[in-house]
Design a protein around this motif. Structure first.
Motif, PDB file in Angstrom:
ATOM      1  N   PHE A  53      81.254  11.119   3.619  1.00 52.12           N
ATOM      2  CA  PHE A  53      82.010  12.164   2.941  1.00 52.12           C
ATOM      3  C   PHE A  53      81.863  12.043   1.431  1.00 52.12           C
ATOM      4  O   PHE A  53      81.897  10.954   0.881  1.00 52.12           O
ATOM      5  CB  PHE A  53      83.499  12.076   3.300  1.00 52.12           C
ATOM      6  CG  PHE A  53      83.773  12.351   4.748  1.00 52.12           C
ATOM      7  CD1 PHE A  53      83.816  13.641   5.220  1.00 52.12           C
ATOM      8  CD2 PHE A  53      83.977  11.316   5.643  1.00 52.12           C
ATOM      9  CE1 PHE A  53      84.064  13.910   6.550  1.00 52.12           C
ATOM     10  CE2 PHE A  53      84.229  11.567   6.977  1.00 52.12           C
ATOM     11  CZ  PHE A  53      84.277  12.860   7.425  1.00 52.12           C
ATOM     12  N   GLY A  54      81.740  13.179   0.753  1.00 54.89           N
ATOM     13  CA  GLY A  54      81.750  13.231  -0.709  1.00 54.89           C
ATOM     14  C   GLY A  54      80.532  12.609  -1.353  1.00 54.89           C
ATOM     15  O   GLY A  54      79.528  12.318  -0.711  1.00 54.89           O
ATOM     16  N   ASN A  55      80.614  12.418  -2.671  1.00 60.51           N
ATOM     17  CA  ASN A  55      79.517  11.851  -3.444  1.00 60.51           C
ATOM     18  C   ASN A  55      79.504  10.332  -3.379  1.00 60.51           C
ATOM     19  O   ASN A  55      78.520   9.712  -3.748  1.00 60.51           O
ATOM     20  CB  ASN A  55      79.615  12.303  -4.901  1.00 60.51           C
ATOM     21  CG  ASN A  55      79.390  13.787  -5.029  1.00 60.51           C
ATOM     22  OD1 ASN A  55      78.669  14.383  -4.237  1.00 60.51           O
ATOM     23  ND2 ASN A  55      80.019  14.394  -6.033  1.00 60.51           N
ATOM     24  N   ASN A  56      80.597   9.733  -2.963  1.00 63.40           N
ATOM     25  CA  ASN A  56      80.694   8.283  -2.862  1.00 63.40           C
ATOM     26  C   ASN A  56      79.946   7.833  -1.618  1.00 63.40           C
ATOM     27  O   ASN A  56      80.357   8.098  -0.502  1.00 63.40           O
ATOM     28  CB  ASN A  56      82.165   7.868  -2.801  1.00 63.40           C
ATOM     29  CG  ASN A  56      82.334   6.377  -2.836  1.00 63.40           C
ATOM     30  OD1 ASN A  56      81.360   5.625  -2.863  1.00 63.40           O
ATOM     31  ND2 ASN A  56      83.578   5.945  -2.839  1.00 63.40           N
ATOM     32  N   LYS A  57      78.851   7.137  -1.791  1.00 61.15           N
ATOM     33  CA  LYS A  57      78.021   6.730  -0.648  1.00 61.15           C
ATOM     34  C   LYS A  57      78.685   5.641   0.197  1.00 61.15           C
ATOM     35  O   LYS A  57      78.203   5.290   1.246  1.00 61.15           O
ATOM     36  CB  LYS A  57      76.648   6.237  -1.135  1.00 61.15           C
ATOM     37  CG  LYS A  57      75.877   7.285  -1.893  1.00 61.15           C
ATOM     38  CD  LYS A  57      75.557   8.470  -1.024  1.00 61.15           C
ATOM     39  CE  LYS A  57      74.757   9.497  -1.801  1.00 61.15           C
ATOM     40  NZ  LYS A  57      74.633  10.754  -1.146  1.00 61.15           N
ATOM     41  N   ASN A  58      79.801   5.100  -0.275  1.00 63.56           N
ATOM     42  CA  ASN A  58      80.503   4.068   0.493  1.00 63.56           C
ATOM     43  C   ASN A  58      81.583   4.642   1.402  1.00 63.56           C
ATOM     44  O   ASN A  58      82.254   3.910   2.101  1.00 63.56           O
ATOM     45  CB  ASN A  58      81.126   3.035  -0.456  1.00 63.56           C
ATOM     46  CG  ASN A  58      80.074   2.235  -1.180  1.00 63.56           C
ATOM     47  OD1 ASN A  58      79.002   1.979  -0.639  1.00 63.56           O
ATOM     48  ND2 ASN A  58      80.361   1.855  -2.409  1.00 63.56           N
ATOM     49  N   CYS A  59      81.777   5.942   1.381  1.00 68.04           N
ATOM     50  CA  CYS A  59      82.819   6.565   2.208  1.00 68.04           C
ATOM     51  C   CYS A  59      82.194   7.049   3.513  1.00 68.04           C
ATOM     52  O   CYS A  59      81.872   8.227   3.684  1.00 68.04           O
ATOM     53  CB  CYS A  59      83.478   7.720   1.450  1.00 68.04           C
ATOM     54  SG  CYS A  59      84.862   8.432   2.347  1.00 68.04           S
TER      55      CYS A  59
END
Length: 108
Positions: free
Chosen positions: A84-90
């Motif tokens: 999800f989103g721009n955060n590749k850790n989510c």
């Protein structure tokens, strides 16, 4: 008219066997119509969702039942990992049933 005729012990002639069969036939038609107009579209929708889930591939953009958009990263038997989103850790593992819409890359 639930009174008995005097001396005969029988109820007066009212609804005969033909009327009873006709009543059951009408109820049968009504029940069939309710099934056809209510249950059949639901079955079609279930088949459509099952086909959508079976065609799911990594890289597809999905919308979850809660309204979040994400990209499918990995697929197992009954779960998917969605980023999800721009955060590749989510990255969240979720059940395949939680996916309500799938968009293939390049489809717009």
């Amino acid at each position: 008219m639930g009174i008995l005729l005097e001396g005969t012990g029988q109820a007066p002639a009212g609804m005969g066997l033909g009327g009873l069969i006709g009543t059951f036939a009408i109820y049968g038609v009504i029940i069939f119509a309710m099934w056809f107009f209510l249950m059949r579209p639901q079955k079609k929708e279930q088949k459509r969702v099952a086909a959508m889930i079976s065609a799911l591939e990594t890289g597809d953009c999905v919308m979850t039942t809660s309204g979040f958009y994400g990209i499918v990263i990995d697929i197992t038997d009954d779960t998917v990992i969605v980023e999800f989103g721009n955060n590749k850790n989510c990255r969240i593992p979720m059940d395949k049933a939680a996916i309500s819409r799938v968009e293939k890359p390049g489809e717009n």
